[in-house]
Scaffold this motif. Structure first.
Motif, PDB file in Angstrom:
ATOM      1  N   GLY A  25      25.272  13.641  46.474  1.00 30.52           N
ATOM      2  CA  GLY A  25      25.363  14.341  45.199  1.00 30.52           C
ATOM      3  C   GLY A  25      24.547  13.676  44.108  1.00 30.52           C
ATOM      4  N   ILE A  26      23.359  13.211  44.464  1.00 25.53           N
ATOM      5  CA  ILE A  26      22.497  12.524  43.507  1.00 25.53           C
ATOM      6  C   ILE A  26      21.869  13.543  42.565  1.00 25.53           C
ATOM      7  CG2 ILE A  26      20.462  11.058  43.254  1.00 25.53           C
ATOM      8  CD1 ILE A  26      21.056  10.050  46.120  1.00 25.53           C
ATOM      9  N   LYS A  27      21.959  13.279  41.297  1.00 24.03           N
ATOM     10  CA  LYS A  27      21.366  14.153  40.281  1.00 24.03           C
ATOM     11  C   LYS A  27      19.848  13.947  40.263  1.00 24.03           C
ATOM     12  CE  LYS A  27      25.387  15.283  38.290  1.00 24.03           C
ATOM     13  NZ  LYS A  27      26.180  16.061  39.118  1.00 24.03           N
ATOM     14  N   TYR A  32      18.156   6.097  41.731  1.00 25.06           N
ATOM     15  CA  TYR A  32      17.927   5.780  43.136  1.00 25.06           C
ATOM     16  C   TYR A  32      17.949   7.051  43.966  1.00 25.06           C
ATOM     17  CZ  TYR A  32      18.979   1.194  41.331  1.00 25.06           C
ATOM     18  OH  TYR A  32      18.966   0.048  40.595  1.00 25.06           O
ATOM     19  N   THR A  33      17.244   7.007  45.078  1.00 25.55           N
ATOM     20  CA  THR A  33      17.143   8.172  45.947  1.00 25.55           C
ATOM     21  C   THR A  33      18.074   8.035  47.137  1.00 25.55           C
ATOM     22  OG1 THR A  33      15.395   7.208  47.308  1.00 25.55           O
ATOM     23  CG2 THR A  33      14.701   8.422  45.328  1.00 25.55           C
ATOM     24  N   ARG A  34      18.203   9.113  47.861  1.00 28.70           N
ATOM     25  CA  ARG A  34      18.976   9.127  49.099  1.00 28.70           C
ATOM     26  C   ARG A  34      18.430   8.079  50.071  1.00 28.70           C
ATOM     27  NH1 ARG A  34      21.600  13.166  51.343  1.00 28.70           N
ATOM     28  NH2 ARG A  34      21.924  13.034  53.550  1.00 28.70           N
ATOM     29  N   GLU A  35      17.104   7.947  50.143  1.00 24.71           N
ATOM     30  CA  GLU A  35      16.478   6.975  51.045  1.00 24.71           C
ATOM     31  C   GLU A  35      16.855   5.540  50.670  1.00 24.71           C
ATOM     32  OE1 GLU A  35      14.751   9.554  49.580  1.00 24.71           O
ATOM     33  OE2 GLU A  35      14.737  10.768  51.421  1.00 24.71           O
ATOM     34  N   ASP A  36      16.975   5.262  49.375  1.00 24.23           N
ATOM     35  CA  ASP A  36      17.412   3.931  48.934  1.00 24.23           C
ATOM     36  C   ASP A  36      18.798   3.627  49.486  1.00 24.23           C
ATOM     37  OD1 ASP A  36      15.092   3.555  47.399  1.00 24.23           O
ATOM     38  OD2 ASP A  36      16.026   4.407  45.604  1.00 24.23           O
ATOM     39  N   PHE A  37      19.702   4.588  49.355  1.00 24.65           N
ATOM     40  CA  PHE A  37      21.067   4.402  49.845  1.00 24.65           C
ATOM     41  C   PHE A  37      21.092   4.241  51.363  1.00 24.65           C
ATOM     42  CE2 PHE A  37      22.744   6.997  46.007  1.00 24.65           C
ATOM     43  CZ  PHE A  37      22.610   5.885  45.190  1.00 24.65           C
ATOM     44  N   GLU A  38      20.283   5.026  52.071  1.00 26.24           N
ATOM     45  CA  GLU A  38      20.240   4.941  53.524  1.00 26.24           C
ATOM     46  C   GLU A  38      19.761   3.568  53.985  1.00 26.24           C
ATOM     47  OE1 GLU A  38      17.825   8.302  54.617  1.00 26.24           O
ATOM     48  OE2 GLU A  38      19.426   9.721  54.164  1.00 26.24           O
ATOM     49  N   GLN A  39      18.781   3.002  53.274  1.00 27.47           N
ATOM     50  CA  GLN A  39      18.289   1.676  53.643  1.00 27.47           C
ATOM     51  C   GLN A  39      19.360   0.614  53.438  1.00 27.47           C
ATOM     52  OE1 GLN A  39      14.690   0.923  51.473  1.00 27.47           O
ATOM     53  NE2 GLN A  39      13.485   2.318  52.734  1.00 27.47           N
ATOM     54  N   PRO A  75      22.530  -3.371  40.823  1.00 29.35           N
ATOM     55  CA  PRO A  75      22.571  -1.970  40.376  1.00 29.35           C
ATOM     56  C   PRO A  75      22.450  -0.949  41.514  1.00 29.35           C
ATOM     57  CG  PRO A  75      21.032  -3.235  39.048  1.00 29.35           C
ATOM     58  CD  PRO A  75      21.483  -4.121  40.154  1.00 29.35           C
ATOM     59  N   LEU A  76      21.624  -1.237  42.514  1.00 32.20           N
ATOM     60  CA  LEU A  76      21.483  -0.319  43.648  1.00 32.20           C
ATOM     61  C   LEU A  76      22.791  -0.233  44.427  1.00 32.20           C
ATOM     62  CD1 LEU A  76      19.970   1.495  45.635  1.00 32.20           C
ATOM     63  CD2 LEU A  76      18.929  -0.554  46.618  1.00 32.20           C
ATOM     64  N   ALA A  77      23.410  -1.369  44.688  1.00 32.78           N
ATOM     65  CA  ALA A  77      24.694  -1.395  45.396  1.00 32.78           C
ATOM     66  C   ALA A  77      25.783  -0.707  44.579  1.00 32.78           C
ATOM     67  CB  ALA A  77      25.095  -2.833  45.706  1.00 32.78           C
ATOM     68  N   LYS A  78      25.768  -0.941  43.278  1.00 31.75           N
ATOM     69  CA  LYS A  78      26.764  -0.331  42.403  1.00 31.75           C
ATOM     70  C   LYS A  78      26.645   1.193  42.434  1.00 31.75           C
ATOM     71  CE  LYS A  78      28.476  -0.756  37.675  1.00 31.75           C
ATOM     72  NZ  LYS A  78      28.271  -1.423  36.388  1.00 31.75           N
ATOM     73  N   HIS A  83      28.559   6.548  44.525  1.00 36.58           N
ATOM     74  CA  HIS A  83      28.335   7.815  45.216  1.00 36.58           C
ATOM     75  C   HIS A  83      29.180   7.926  46.487  1.00 36.58           C
ATOM     76  CE1 HIS A  83      24.927   8.152  42.477  1.00 36.58           C
ATOM     77  NE2 HIS A  83      25.003   9.448  42.710  1.00 36.58           N
ATOM     78  N   LEU A  84      29.380   6.822  47.191  1.00 33.70           N
ATOM     79  CA  LEU A  84      30.218   6.856  48.398  1.00 33.70           C
ATOM     80  C   LEU A  84      31.664   7.196  48.048  1.00 33.70           C
ATOM     81  CD1 LEU A  84      28.983   3.817  50.523  1.00 33.70           C
ATOM     82  CD2 LEU A  84      28.701   6.253  51.033  1.00 33.70           C
ATOM     83  N   ARG A  85      32.107   6.793  46.880  1.00 34.07           N
ATOM     84  CA  ARG A  85      33.478   7.046  46.439  1.00 34.07           C
ATOM     85  C   ARG A  85      33.768   8.542  46.356  1.00 34.07           C
ATOM     86  NH1 ARG A  85      33.788   4.895  40.981  1.00 34.07           N
ATOM     87  NH2 ARG A  85      33.181   3.006  42.031  1.00 34.07           N
TER      88      ARG A  85
END
Length: 114
Positions: A25-27, A32-39, A75-78, A83-85
């Motif tokens: 649900g990234i605005k 950060y992008t979906r790819e950032d989270f996936e990495q 910040p990336l982890a935060k 978003h995972l929440r």
């Protein structure tokens, strides 16, 4: 991260099968992008790292400025944890079952004699 043919194959499989089922649900204005989270998720899973360490490592790998000694959350982890929440676990498990990545039932046997 472990750089072997097997881990690359597993990362590719997870990227194509599991990650599309995750709706972050990234605005459009997100940092950060979906790819950032996936990495970060892949790095955390394979290296048994916390999200904070995984986020720092991913950003260091891209030569981004990172405060390594800071005790504040990366910040990336935060952002990833935020978003995972908001991901609906029931929908995720249903998607995993439909991809046959999870069995439809899990039997748990408890041995009370031990």
């Amino acid at each position: 991260m472990v750089e072997t043919t097997e881990t690359k194959q597993v990362c590719r499989a997870v990227s194509t099968l599991l990650y599309p089922a995750l709706d972050f649900g990234i605005k459009p204005c997100g940092s950060y992008t979906r790819e950032d989270f996936e990495q970060v998720l892949s790095r955390s899973a394979f290296d048994h790292e916390f999200a904070n360490t995984g986020g720092k490592t991913v950003q260091l790998g891209r030569s981004e400025p990172v405060e390594i000694t800071s005790t504040a959350r990366n910040p990336l982890a935060k952002s990833l944890l935020y978003h995972l929440r908001h991901i609906d676990a029931d929908r995720l498990f249903q998607a995993l079952r439909s991809l046959r990545l999870l069995p439809s039932r899990v039997d748990v046997a408890i041995d009370l004699q031990e």
